[in-house]
Design a protein around this motif. Structure first.
Motif, PDB file in Angstrom:
ATOM      1  N   UNK A  72     -32.030  68.131 -20.682  1.00  0.00           N
ATOM      2  CA  UNK A  72     -32.578  69.175 -21.547  1.00  0.00           C
ATOM      3  C   UNK A  72     -33.185  68.562 -22.812  1.00  0.00           C
ATOM      4  N   UNK A  73     -32.510  67.554 -23.366  1.00  0.00           N
ATOM      5  CA  UNK A  73     -33.051  66.867 -24.552  1.00  0.00           C
ATOM      6  C   UNK A  73     -34.410  66.235 -24.236  1.00  0.00           C
ATOM      7  N   UNK A  74     -34.529  65.659 -23.035  1.00  0.00           N
ATOM      8  CA  UNK A  74     -35.783  65.016 -22.637  1.00  0.00           C
ATOM      9  C   UNK A  74     -36.897  66.043 -22.467  1.00  0.00           C
ATOM     10  N   UNK A  75     -36.570  67.187 -21.892  1.00  0.00           N
ATOM     11  CA  UNK A  75     -37.586  68.236 -21.730  1.00  0.00           C
ATOM     12  C   UNK A  75     -38.047  68.751 -23.092  1.00  0.00           C
ATOM     13  N   UNK A  76     -37.081  68.964 -24.000  1.00  0.00           N
ATOM     14  CA  UNK A  76     -37.439  69.483 -25.319  1.00  0.00           C
ATOM     15  C   UNK A  76     -38.285  68.466 -26.087  1.00  0.00           C
ATOM     16  N   UNK A  77     -37.911  67.190 -26.004  1.00  0.00           N
ATOM     17  CA  UNK A  77     -38.678  66.147 -26.688  1.00  0.00           C
ATOM     18  C   UNK A  77     -40.103  66.096 -26.152  1.00  0.00           C
ATOM     19  N   UNK A  87     -42.335  62.803 -34.153  1.00  0.00           N
ATOM     20  CA  UNK A  87     -40.972  62.275 -34.021  1.00  0.00           C
ATOM     21  C   UNK A  87     -40.470  62.427 -32.583  1.00  0.00           C
ATOM     22  N   UNK A  88     -40.974  63.435 -31.887  1.00  0.00           N
ATOM     23  CA  UNK A  88     -40.476  63.738 -30.545  1.00  0.00           C
ATOM     24  C   UNK A  88     -40.712  62.590 -29.567  1.00  0.00           C
ATOM     25  N   UNK A  89     -41.845  61.881 -29.703  1.00  0.00           N
ATOM     26  CA  UNK A  89     -42.109  60.750 -28.816  1.00  0.00           C
ATOM     27  C   UNK A  89     -41.072  59.647 -29.035  1.00  0.00           C
ATOM     28  N   UNK A  90     -40.719  59.400 -30.277  1.00  0.00           N
ATOM     29  CA  UNK A  90     -39.686  58.401 -30.589  1.00  0.00           C
ATOM     30  C   UNK A  90     -38.359  58.813 -29.948  1.00  0.00           C
ATOM     31  N   UNK A  91     -38.046  60.093 -30.040  1.00  0.00           N
ATOM     32  CA  UNK A  91     -36.806  60.611 -29.437  1.00  0.00           C
ATOM     33  C   UNK A  91     -36.817  60.408 -27.924  1.00  0.00           C
ATOM     34  N   UNK A  92     -37.946  60.719 -27.308  1.00  0.00           N
ATOM     35  CA  UNK A  92     -38.038  60.603 -25.851  1.00  0.00           C
ATOM     36  C   UNK A  92     -37.936  59.145 -25.408  1.00  0.00           C
ATOM     37  N   UNK A 108     -40.353  62.032 -17.754  1.00  0.00           N
ATOM     38  CA  UNK A 108     -41.040  62.739 -18.837  1.00  0.00           C
ATOM     39  C   UNK A 108     -41.761  61.779 -19.769  1.00  0.00           C
ATOM     40  N   UNK A 109     -41.142  60.637 -20.032  1.00  0.00           N
ATOM     41  CA  UNK A 109     -41.808  59.639 -20.875  1.00  0.00           C
ATOM     42  C   UNK A 109     -43.082  59.148 -20.199  1.00  0.00           C
ATOM     43  N   UNK A 110     -43.014  58.893 -18.906  1.00  0.00           N
ATOM     44  CA  UNK A 110     -44.213  58.470 -18.178  1.00  0.00           C
ATOM     45  C   UNK A 110     -45.312  59.509 -18.255  1.00  0.00           C
TER      46      UNK A 110
END
Length: 390
Positions: A72-77, A87-92, A108-110
């Motif tokens: 869920x954290x990855x989807x939100x980021x 900031x969200x990209x750094x989080x992801x 999700x990062x990809x």
């Protein structure tokens, strides 16, 4: 164990019924607002349909129930990064780099890096996702798309082949495999993959597969198959001018000249400013021996599309037959200025120079020779150079 409605929603999503899946997940949440599986199902469904706002609302609810849920954290980021949060990209990236990172953190990062043009970073992230989910079709599919962008057709074929083998009932991996084979010059393999895609294709995907197969059948000189394919496209959309035009092209290549001319005339009535249809009608008239009408139509086509090599080269052939080499050179030089690697334009410019400037004719013929082409074209160039004594 997932609740009944979470299981039902998951099955509906897999069956390609996202709207029904949403209803099932929402019904489960009406019974238990903290049903994590229904909330996650809702998030995944909204993401699959591109409903970013709804997905973000669902994932926010999920994190209120289960704050440490890394998926869920990855989807939100990802959603926040796509909305412009730096900031969200750094989080992801941090989530994906964690030793316990799962599939969605990496995938999700990809996705996000690919959207931003970081092909190397995206490739590494999708490969990492593939490690934790070796039987998932999606990393292979995305790696195939990245390979297409890098113009690495061999890698594209490999990844789309893997994707197709992992999802043999899905049309899209076979469609992309067909396109990868086609870009690699493997027309037979492209047709085979396209036929497999057609077995499972529906809606817009089916239209795309049929369009691709039509072009492939023409390349393979499979005229009957091409005509069957364009006929199905016309049945799907009888008013589509492009399909009418393509049906005319299939008839022209099959030698059905009167049928081709009638189809092109009908298409031109519906789209009088479409230069490629006018060009095809000119070709049909020339094939039928109507030289003057062909020239008139070609003059109109070249006036409408002065920088297109095809119509200009066809008109030039007629001009040189009328000994109008000077005008032919002017038209060809204009096209060549914007299409410097068009081999046929170089060869025709060599022919236009031949009676007056053998050195310039030789230069353009050798340029045509260096640009390649099929065996028939190369034989024409070789004969021309032989006649020049070069």
């Amino acid at each position: 164990m997932a609740s009944r409605y979470a299981q039902e929603g998951g099955q509906l999503l897999q069956q390609g019924q996202p709207a029904e899946a949403v209803k099932s997940f929402q019904k489960g949440l009406s019974i238990d607002p903290k049903d994590v599986d229904c909330l996650m199902g809702l998030v995944r469904t909204h993401l699959s349909t591109g409903a970013a706002q709804e997905a973000q609302g669902a994932v926010t609810r999920l994190l209120q129930v289960q704050p440490d849920n890394t998926e869920a954290q990855a989807h939100l980021a990802m959603l926040k990064a796509q909305a412009g949060d730096p900031v969200a990209l750094v989080t992801l990236k941090a989530l994906a780099a964690a030793p316990t990172a799962g599939y969605f953190e990496r995938f999700n990062l990809g996705t996000l890096l690919a959207e931003r043009g970081d092909l190397d970073g995206a490739r590494a992230a999708f490969e990492a996702a593939q490690v934790v989910a070796p039987h998932s079709v999606y990393p292979h599919f995305e790696l195939g798309r990245l390979a297409v962008q890098r113009k690495d057709t061999a890698a594209a074929v490999e990844h789309f082949q893997q994707a197709a083998s992992l999802a043999p009932q899905e049309a899209l991996p076979f469609l992309m495999l067909s396109r990868a084979h086609a870009s690699n010059g493997a027309v037979g393999l492209a047709i085979s993959a396209g036929v497999q895609a057609l077995e499972h294709a529906r809606g817009k995907t089916r239209v795309a597969v049929l369009q691709d197969l039509f072009r492939l059948y023409l390349q393979a000189n499979s005229q009957d198959a091409a005509r069957r394919t364009i006929q199905e496209l016309r049945e799907l959309d009888p008013t589509h001018v492009q399909y009418l035009h393509l049906q005319g092209l299939a008839a022209l290549l099959a030698g059905e000249l009167a049928e081709a001319r009638a189809l092109f005339e009908e298409a031109l009535q519906r789209a009088p400013h479409q230069w490629d249809v006018r060009h095809s009608l000119a070709q049909a008239h020339e094939a039928m021996g109507n030289r003057e009408e062909a020239r008139r139509l070609l003059e109109e086509t070249v006036a409408a599309a002065p920088n297109e090599p095809g119509p200009t080269n066809d008109l030039v052939r007629l001009l040189m037959g009328d000994q109008d080499h000077a005008r032919a050179r002017v038209l060809l030089e204009r096209v060549l200025a914007l299409n410097p690697n068009d081999a046929l334009t170089h060869l025709n410019l060599a022919r236009a120079h031949q009676p007056f400037d053998r050195a310039e004719a030789t230069r353009h013929a050798k340029q045509a020779q260096s640009l390649g082409g099929d065996d028939t074209f190369q034989e024409q160039v070789a004969r021309f150079l032989s006649d020049l004594g070069s």
